[in-house]
Design an enzyme around this catalytic site. Structure first.
Site, PDB file in Angstrom:
ATOM      1  N   HIS A 278       1.516  16.496  22.129  1.00 22.56           N
ATOM      2  CA  HIS A 278       2.430  15.457  21.598  1.00 22.56           C
ATOM      3  C   HIS A 278       1.956  14.922  20.088  1.00 22.56           C
ATOM      4  O   HIS A 278       2.978  14.789  19.147  1.00 22.56           O
ATOM      5  CB  HIS A 278       2.564  14.304  22.582  1.00 22.56           C
ATOM      6  CG  HIS A 278       3.178  13.098  21.880  1.00 22.56           C
ATOM      7  ND1 HIS A 278       4.367  13.114  21.738  1.00 22.56           N
ATOM      8  CD2 HIS A 278       2.665  11.829  21.710  1.00 22.56           C
ATOM      9  CE1 HIS A 278       5.035  11.856  21.132  1.00 22.56           C
ATOM     10  NE2 HIS A 278       3.743  11.148  21.016  1.00 22.56           N
TER      11      HIS A 278
ATOM     12  N   ASP B 284      16.787  23.252  -9.406  1.00 24.41           N
ATOM     13  CA  ASP B 284      16.026  23.687  -8.199  1.00 24.41           C
ATOM     14  C   ASP B 284      14.767  23.167  -8.431  1.00 24.41           C
ATOM     15  O   ASP B 284      14.083  22.306  -9.049  1.00 24.41           O
ATOM     16  CB  ASP B 284      16.064  25.134  -8.109  1.00 24.41           C
ATOM     17  CG  ASP B 284      16.018  25.533  -6.535  1.00 24.41           C
ATOM     18  OD1 ASP B 284      15.227  25.110  -5.884  1.00 24.41           O
ATOM     19  OD2 ASP B 284      16.809  26.436  -6.067  1.00 24.41           O
TER      20      ASP B 284
ATOM     21  N   TRP C 256      -5.331  14.351  19.504  1.00 20.61           N
ATOM     22  CA  TRP C 256      -5.038  14.857  18.242  1.00 20.61           C
ATOM     23  C   TRP C 256      -6.099  14.529  16.800  1.00 20.61           C
ATOM     24  O   TRP C 256      -6.299  15.178  15.892  1.00 20.61           O
ATOM     25  CB  TRP C 256      -3.683  14.332  17.698  1.00 20.61           C
ATOM     26  CG  TRP C 256      -3.925  12.846  16.978  1.00 20.61           C
ATOM     27  CD1 TRP C 256      -3.766  11.544  17.678  1.00 20.61           C
ATOM     28  CD2 TRP C 256      -3.969  12.824  15.530  1.00 20.61           C
ATOM     29  NE1 TRP C 256      -3.988  10.835  16.552  1.00 20.61           N
ATOM     30  CE2 TRP C 256      -3.953  11.474  15.148  1.00 20.61           C
ATOM     31  CE3 TRP C 256      -3.879  13.606  14.361  1.00 20.61           C
ATOM     32  CZ2 TRP C 256      -4.162  10.741  13.842  1.00 20.61           C
ATOM     33  CZ3 TRP C 256      -3.717  12.936  13.346  1.00 20.61           C
ATOM     34  CH2 TRP C 256      -4.067  11.579  13.058  1.00 20.61           C
TER      35      TRP C 256
ATOM     36  N   SER D 168       0.856  25.383   4.214  1.00 23.07           N
ATOM     37  CA  SER D 168       2.044  24.901   3.887  1.00 23.07           C
ATOM     38  C   SER D 168       2.490  23.624   3.183  1.00 23.07           C
ATOM     39  O   SER D 168       3.161  23.689   2.320  1.00 23.07           O
ATOM     40  CB  SER D 168       2.987  25.143   5.379  1.00 23.07           C
ATOM     41  OG  SER D 168       4.231  24.340   5.244  1.00 23.07           O
ATOM     42  N   SER D 169       1.541  22.634   3.728  1.00 28.49           N
ATOM     43  CA  SER D 169       1.613  21.430   3.136  1.00 28.49           C
ATOM     44  C   SER D 169       1.250  21.393   1.653  1.00 28.49           C
ATOM     45  O   SER D 169       1.879  20.656   1.106  1.00 28.49           O
ATOM     46  CB  SER D 169       0.742  20.368   3.851  1.00 28.49           C
ATOM     47  OG  SER D 169       1.265  20.141   5.139  1.00 28.49           O
TER      48      SER D 169
ATOM     49  N   HIS E  24      -6.907   9.111   7.487  1.00 27.07           N
ATOM     50  CA  HIS E  24      -6.194   7.772   7.062  1.00 27.07           C
ATOM     51  C   HIS E  24      -5.433   8.150   5.757  1.00 27.07           C
ATOM     52  O   HIS E  24      -4.400   7.553   5.969  1.00 27.07           O
ATOM     53  CB  HIS E  24      -7.178   6.844   6.620  1.00 27.07           C
ATOM     54  CG  HIS E  24      -6.633   5.216   6.406  1.00 27.07           C
ATOM     55  ND1 HIS E  24      -6.230   4.757   7.675  1.00 27.07           N
ATOM     56  CD2 HIS E  24      -5.774   4.757   5.413  1.00 27.07           C
ATOM     57  CE1 HIS E  24      -5.090   3.907   7.300  1.00 27.07           C
ATOM     58  NE2 HIS E  24      -5.241   3.907   5.888  1.00 27.07           N
TER      59      HIS E  24
ATOM     60  N   GLU F  78      -3.890  10.465   5.428  1.00 27.07           N
ATOM     61  CA  GLU F  78      -2.680  11.319   6.178  1.00 27.07           C
ATOM     62  C   GLU F  78      -1.654  10.189   6.896  1.00 27.07           C
ATOM     63  O   GLU F  78      -0.585  10.610   6.759  1.00 27.07           O
ATOM     64  CB  GLU F  78      -3.348  11.945   7.405  1.00 27.07           C
ATOM     65  CG  GLU F  78      -2.235  12.495   8.467  1.00 27.07           C
ATOM     66  CD  GLU F  78      -1.199  13.692   8.001  1.00 27.07           C
ATOM     67  OE1 GLU F  78      -1.544  13.996   6.872  1.00 27.07           O
ATOM     68  OE2 GLU F  78      -0.198  13.951   8.338  1.00 27.07           O
TER      69      GLU F  78
ATOM     70  N   TYR G 175      -0.864   7.503   5.477  1.00 27.25           N
ATOM     71  CA  TYR G 175      -0.105   7.196   4.308  1.00 27.25           C
ATOM     72  C   TYR G 175       0.916   8.174   3.737  1.00 27.25           C
ATOM     73  O   TYR G 175       1.850   7.950   3.284  1.00 27.25           O
ATOM     74  CB  TYR G 175      -0.861   6.785   3.339  1.00 27.25           C
ATOM     75  CG  TYR G 175      -1.398   5.107   3.665  1.00 27.25           C
ATOM     76  CD1 TYR G 175      -0.558   3.991   3.526  1.00 27.25           C
ATOM     77  CD2 TYR G 175      -2.756   4.848   4.273  1.00 27.25           C
ATOM     78  CE1 TYR G 175      -1.141   2.914   4.167  1.00 27.25           C
ATOM     79  CE2 TYR G 175      -3.065   3.774   4.416  1.00 27.25           C
ATOM     80  CZ  TYR G 175      -2.223   2.632   4.748  1.00 27.25           C
ATOM     81  OH  TYR G 175      -2.646   1.572   5.184  1.00 27.25           O
TER      82      TYR G 175
ATOM     83  N   SER H 181      14.044   2.132  -0.051  1.00 27.11           N
ATOM     84  CA  SER H 181      13.954   1.517  -1.333  1.00 27.11           C
ATOM     85  C   SER H 181      15.044   2.181  -2.063  1.00 27.11           C
ATOM     86  O   SER H 181      15.732   1.528  -2.782  1.00 27.11           O
ATOM     87  CB  SER H 181      12.669   1.923  -2.166  1.00 27.11           C
ATOM     88  OG  SER H 181      11.493   1.387  -1.475  1.00 27.11           O
TER      89      SER H 181
ATOM     90  N   HIS I  25     -12.559   2.476   9.102  1.00 24.59           N
ATOM     91  CA  HIS I  25     -12.188   1.544  10.052  1.00 24.59           C
ATOM     92  C   HIS I  25     -11.487   2.192  11.481  1.00 24.59           C
ATOM     93  O   HIS I  25     -11.335   1.234  12.444  1.00 24.59           O
ATOM     94  CB  HIS I  25     -10.965   0.673   9.455  1.00 24.59           C
ATOM     95  CG  HIS I  25      -9.622   1.200   9.261  1.00 24.59           C
ATOM     96  ND1 HIS I  25      -8.806   1.133   8.305  1.00 24.59           N
ATOM     97  CD2 HIS I  25      -8.978   2.233   9.927  1.00 24.59           C
ATOM     98  CE1 HIS I  25      -7.884   1.749   8.260  1.00 24.59           C
ATOM     99  NE2 HIS I  25      -7.724   2.605   8.951  1.00 24.59           N
ATOM    100  N   HIS I  26     -11.565   3.265  11.691  1.00 23.70           N
ATOM    101  CA  HIS I  26     -11.376   4.188  12.843  1.00 23.70           C
ATOM    102  C   HIS I  26     -12.641   4.227  13.641  1.00 23.70           C
ATOM    103  O   HIS I  26     -12.678   4.800  14.722  1.00 23.70           O
ATOM    104  CB  HIS I  26     -10.473   5.493  12.604  1.00 23.70           C
ATOM    105  CG  HIS I  26      -9.351   5.277  11.808  1.00 23.70           C
ATOM    106  ND1 HIS I  26      -8.217   5.086  12.583  1.00 23.70           N
ATOM    107  CD2 HIS I  26      -8.913   5.252  10.552  1.00 23.70           C
ATOM    108  CE1 HIS I  26      -7.138   5.132  11.819  1.00 23.70           C
ATOM    109  NE2 HIS I  26      -7.586   5.069  10.521  1.00 23.70           N
TER     110      HIS I  26
ATOM    111  N   THR J  51       0.727  -3.518   0.723  1.00 24.05           N
ATOM    112  CA  THR J  51       1.636  -3.267   1.789  1.00 24.05           C
ATOM    113  C   THR J  51       2.645  -4.386   1.683  1.00 24.05           C
ATOM    114  O   THR J  51       3.978  -4.531   2.023  1.00 24.05           O
ATOM    115  CB  THR J  51       1.087  -2.844   2.999  1.00 24.05           C
ATOM    116  OG1 THR J  51       0.109  -2.049   2.882  1.00 24.05           O
ATOM    117  CG2 THR J  51       2.043  -2.349   3.917  1.00 24.05           C
TER     118      THR J  51
ATOM    119  N   LYS K 223       5.304  -4.845  -0.716  1.00 24.47           N
ATOM    120  CA  LYS K 223       6.517  -3.720  -0.408  1.00 24.47           C
ATOM    121  C   LYS K 223       7.376  -4.738   0.270  1.00 24.47           C
ATOM    122  O   LYS K 223       8.618  -4.593  -0.109  1.00 24.47           O
ATOM    123  CB  LYS K 223       5.945  -2.703  -0.045  1.00 24.47           C
ATOM    124  CG  LYS K 223       4.917  -1.975  -0.609  1.00 24.47           C
ATOM    125  CD  LYS K 223       5.681  -0.341  -0.652  1.00 24.47           C
ATOM    126  CE  LYS K 223       5.106   0.391  -1.980  1.00 24.47           C
ATOM    127  NZ  LYS K 223       6.139   1.149  -2.594  1.00 24.47           N
TER     128      LYS K 223
ATOM    129  N   ARG L 273      -6.638   3.848  26.001  1.00 27.98           N
ATOM    130  CA  ARG L 273      -5.745   5.026  25.878  1.00 27.98           C
ATOM    131  C   ARG L 273      -6.028   6.248  26.310  1.00 27.98           C
ATOM    132  O   ARG L 273      -7.182   6.463  26.588  1.00 27.98           O
ATOM    133  CB  ARG L 273      -5.413   4.934  24.329  1.00 27.98           C
ATOM    134  CG  ARG L 273      -6.587   5.409  23.460  1.00 27.98           C
ATOM    135  CD  ARG L 273      -6.425   5.311  22.066  1.00 27.98           C
ATOM    136  NE  ARG L 273      -5.452   6.385  21.515  1.00 27.98           N
ATOM    137  CZ  ARG L 273      -5.695   7.014  20.356  1.00 27.98           C
ATOM    138  NH1 ARG L 273      -6.602   6.357  19.427  1.00 27.98           N
ATOM    139  NH2 ARG L 273      -4.783   7.835  19.642  1.00 27.98           N
TER     140      ARG L 273
END
Ligand code: HEM
Ligand SMILES: [Cu+2]
Ligand SMILES: [Cu+2]
Lengths: 516, 381
Positions: free
Chosen positions: A67, A96, A132, A160-161, A244, A246, A248, A259, A293-294, A319, A322, A441
């Site tokens: 998932h 293009d 994950w 690809s990314s 991290h 990622e 963002y 926006s 922080h993780h 943040t 925004k 979790r």
């Protein structure tokens, strides 16, 4: 006028047209969204009540892992690349993407990556089952044999990314219409430019960490194996140095989408454009210095713990800027609430709630209680679902009339919005409570004290799932409908894309547009 | 007082009454539903709880302002209400203000957070030290310097998990042998792991520390109320991650001393058993118990395993092959696959003898041979 598209399957296989490739990306990501959603519903069904009912713990872990991977790499990231493909050339007046053949390639390797990843479900020993975040050594020494396929799938997704990111940067830097300076670019283009740099910076880190896993598994190295002198904590540092930024990568383009939408429906230009650009850059920069922080509970030295706590708190400031700017854009506007606006307003409210729980998680001592509980699950779903998914949905409703030339059914759009909105909150809000009262979790079964919240969550999840069927139906009905949209579609929206006819012709801006 | 004022006043009183009543039952509901973080039973846990409430109220306050402005404009500044769009789209002053205010709030939060962090990290000068080791899927507690160590495993019966019998209130939060500690004493936990990463978490103590192979992390607690405190493993550690709870029993010092003495005597007795000889039936019965507790998680109660991850014991070439190979596998683990751990250091000689005897004769393996504790002792040396 240049020629139109080729016919049949070849049109899609060989295409180098940014619109076709955008469409492919978007349909692919929607398919992955449904697949990841099915996995989520298996999880929620098992968690409907205490006791093991539907799946075994082993398979449950495979479901949570698949998932997460499918949603992050299959649904959210390709959807934003799809939006970029469609919209970046239209927004900057380019004919293009800068590297059209690479564009074709970067899309077409994705289906192979996900076919490979999904095929692990049918392998002996099952699919990846280590979450994950695939912490070693659970994902190396103790992993099922299918982990090798997982590693190669991640490599392909990463390639690809990176190709997608290079293409977007090349396009934005080189193909802007004359007169479009950087500080005149729409915010969506800006956020994607910054996101693309993030991608180029961190996808190689992800590739490195999975390669180290591959070596540990097959070639006898001990990067992460304590018994061989390796370091399992180093895995986490490397992973989150990718991980991290990622998160963002998944949210900055969303900032760009809303926006664009909020000013249109508030009939007022975006408040604080330049501060929005600077805030995006600040967030991107800070995202490189908050990764640990993780890892507040892995036993870092006190000084490290403090540094990462302060940095994480700091990232809340840009943040906040925004959110305040969006609210100020709405203030004293002349608002209407068509479907794209509904999704965007919900984005602002719910993303802010996710930001609040992020702020709470940033308080390191408190994170000792929150970490790895359902509170974290609630947090990142509040930033990811209303954040990434709602903004993508909003973007699709907003630009769909431009893409296919037809207006969608507004009533159905509103029904879709309200089912999704209610479903989402019923699913994820109770998870805050389950987490705070102590539910870890990634567990397939739990004590009765968590039963009420879980039952509510499961009901909400199925409602949210149903909402996506409405979405699919509405999009298909729009494409086939005979209700042509006007060229401007909305009430005097800003942006070059609205100067084009609806549907946008196969080739656009073959001559750079004059900028007023 | 005018009639109108009186009726307003009456309603206000009624409202207050209902509200106070509701607040009481609300508190009860909060308790029943499990809404909030526990305050716990240590000074650290109370500090964390107050940090949590502080930051929560800050968020609520910010939320009220931001969402307040937002909903106000959504209600008032609508086109359908005839609102005309204003023209402003910039204000350096505003940008500066709303950058600085969050900054100040964060500063205010950072101070107590830092203080609590320092407190959490001060595990020096403990009265008691316990080494906690995470295994797939159980905890081992070593009372350092006390020559006492034991495993702590989930004790919820399979029948409850698979819905064949009523679930008891401590469902999945109960173990065969809890960690016992004295109240009002500083207990230091040294946390590590034997296989994959686990995390030792008891919410009431506000201790959550990752158990990482190759690392020894320190944490500490000082419980001020006797009681039983329950927690769970908090880091995904494989198949039975959801089934390795933690139970801490905090007792008065005398009770702790008595427990320690009794528990040490029991383990000395167990050691003595390795010198004795047992009948086949005794070994088989004991072996079945050990098997179901420790081996069935992977090899399954019916001995059929979950191939290819966990091989079957039924008709297994090892369990129906040479005795010394079989014993070696159990004592030293698999040379090629660390998932099959070395049980030598984990089990008593009697338990190893028993479980090997059981595996060789159960599930239709019918080897007819048996192993005595003394043989295991020899093999270990
Ligand atoms: C901007 C969008 C954001 C996204 C997409 C996001 C995503 C995530 C994800 C996926 C996790 C889960 C990590 C895990 O697997 O345990 C997470 C955790 C976390 N997030 Fe965010 N987040 C966002 C914003 C924030 C903000 C604004 C903050 C703080 C101000 C924050 C602070 C945290 C912290 C501290 C954790 C770690 C919790 C833990 O592991 O115990 N996040 N976030
Ligand atoms: Cu992060
Ligand atoms: Cu675990």
């Amino acid at each position: 006028m240049a020629h139109g598209p080729a016919q049949g399957i070849r049109r899609w296989l060989y295409t180098t047209n940014h619109k076709d490739i955008g469409t492919l990306y978007l349909w692919f990501s929607f398919a992955m969204f449904l697949l990841g959603g099915v996995f989520a519903l298996v999880i929620r069904a098992e968690l409907f009540e205490p006791g093991m009912q539907i799946v075994e713990p082993e398979f449950f872990n495979q479901m949570t892992t698949m998932h997460g991977l499918v949603m992050v790499f299959g649904a959210v990231m390709p959807a934003f690349v799809g939006l970029a493909n469609w919209m970046v050339p239209l927004m900057i007046g380019a004919p293009d993407m800068a590297l059209p053949r690479m564009n074709n390639w970067s899309f077409w390797i994705l289906p192979f990556a996900f076919a490979m990843l999904s095929s692990t479900l049918f392998m002996d020993g099952g699919a990846p089952n280590f979450g994950w975040t695939f912490y070693a050594p659970l994902s190396t020494t103790y992993a099922p044999p299918s982990v090798t396929f997982f590693i190669f799938a991640v490599h392909i997704m990463g390639a690809s990314s990176i190709m997608g990111a290079i293409n977007i940067i090349a396009t934005i830097v080189n193909l802007r219409a004359p007169g479009m300076s950087y500080m005149k670019m729409p915010l969506f283009v800006w956020t994607w430019l910054i996101t693309a740099f993030l991608l180029i910076a961190v996808m190689p880190v992800l590739a490195a960490v999975v390669t180290m896993m591959l070596f540990d598994i097959h070639f006898g190295t001990s990067f992460f194996n304590a018994a061989g002198g390796g370091d399992p904590v180093m895995f986490q540092h490397i992973f989150w140095f990718f991980g991290h930024p990622e998160v963002y990568i998944m949210i900055l383009p969303a900032f760009g989408v809303v926006s664009a939408i909020i000013p249109t429906f508030a009939r007022k230009s975006l408040f604080g454009y330049s501060s929005m650009v600077y805030a995006t850059a600040a967030i991107a920069f800070l995202s490189f210095v908050v990764w640990a922080h993780h890892m507040f509970t892995v036993g870092m030295p006190l000084a490290g713990e403090m540094a990462f706590m302060y940095m994480t708190m700091l990232i809340a400031v840009p943040t906040g800027v925004k959110v305040f700017n969006w609210v100020a854009t709405m203030f004293k506007g002349s608002m209407t609430f068509e479907t794209p606006m509904l999704f965007s307003v919900a984005f602002v409210i719910l993303f802010t709630i996710g930001g609040f729980s992020g702020l709470m998680l940033a308080i390191a001592p408190a994170d000792f209680q929150y970490h790895d509980t359902y509170f974290v699950v609630a947090h990142f779903h509040y930033v990811l679902v209303p954040g990434a998914i709602f903004s993508i949905t909003a973007g699709v409703y907003y630009w769909l009339p431009k893409w296919c030339g037809n207006m969608y059914n507004e009533t159905l759009g509103k029904v879709h919005f309200w089912t999704a909105f209610i479903g989402l909150n019923v699913t994820f809000f109770p998870m805050h409570f389950a987490g705070l009262s102590g539910m870890p979790r990634r567990i397939p079964d739990y004590n009765m004290m968590f039963a009420d919240w879980n039952m509510i969550s499961t009901v909400g999840a199925f409602l949210f799932g149903a909402a996506q069927i409405l979405f699919l139906f509405n999009v298909i009905a729009t494409i086939r409908s005979k209700r042509p949209a006007s060229d401007e579609v909305w009430d005097r929206p800003e942006g070059l894309e609205w100067t084009l006819p609806s549907p946008a012709p196969y080739h656009t801006f073959t001559k750079p547009p004059p900028l007023s | 007082m005018s009639d109108r004022a009186r009726s307003v006043f009456r309603r206000l009183c009624l409202g207050l009454f209902v509200a106070s009543f509701a607040a009481q039952s609300f508190a009860a509901e909060v308790e029943r539903w499990g809404l909030n973080m526990t305050e716990g039973v240590t000074s650290v846990s109370r500090n964390i709880h107050s940090l949590h409430m502080n930051i929560l109220w800050w968020c609520v306050a910010i939320g009220v302002v931001v969402f307040g402005v937002m909903f106000y404009s959504m209600l008032v500044h609508r086109k359908s209400k005839g609102a005309k769009a204003a023209n402003f789209h910039e204000s350096t002053l505003l940008e500066v203000v709303w950058t600085i205010i969050p900054f100040i709030i964060l500063g205010i939060m950072a101070v107590p957070a830092t203080a609590t962090l320092i407190e959490i990290y001060d595990s020096e000068e403990a009265d008691i030290e316990v080494l906690i080791t995470g295994y797939q899927w159980k905890w081992k507690y070593d009372y350092i310097g006390q020559e006492l160590s034991f495993f702590s495993l989930l004790s919820t019966p399979k029948d409850e998990i698979y819905n064949r019998s009523e679930k008891n209130p401590n469902y999945l939060l109960e173990v065969d042998e809890p960690l016992v500690i004295p109240v009002d004493k500083k207990v230091r936990f040294l946390v590590t792991a034997n296989d994959v990463i686990h995390s030792w978490w008891v919410p009431d103590l506000a201790v959550k520390k990752d158990a990482i192979p190759g690392y020894v992390n320190a944490a500490w607690t000082k419980v001020d109320k006797p009681g039983i405190y329950r927690g769970q493993c908090a880091e995904l550690c494989g198949k039975d991650h959801g089934f390795m709870p933690i139970v801490v029993k905090a007792v008065e010092q005398q009770e702790y001393d008595a427990w320690l003495a009794e528990r040490r005597a029991a383990s000395a007795k167990l050691k003595a058993l390795s010198e004795q000889t047992f009948s086949f039936d005794e070994l088989y019965a004991q072996g079945q118990q050990v098997y179901e507790q420790l081996c069935a998680a992977c090899h399954q109660a019916n001995g059929e395993g979950v191939p290819p991850m966990f091989p079957a014991i039924k008709d297994s070439p090892v369990a129906t092959g040479a005795m010394d190979k079989h014993l070696d596998m159990v004592i030293n683990g698999s040379p090629s696959n660390p998932t099959m751990a070395a049980f030598g250091p984990q089990l008593s000689e009697l338990d190893i003898a028993a479980v090997v005897t059981y595996q060789r004769n159960a599930f239709g393996n019918n080897m007819g041979d048996q192993l005595q504790p003394i043989d295991v002792l020899k093999a270990k040396q």
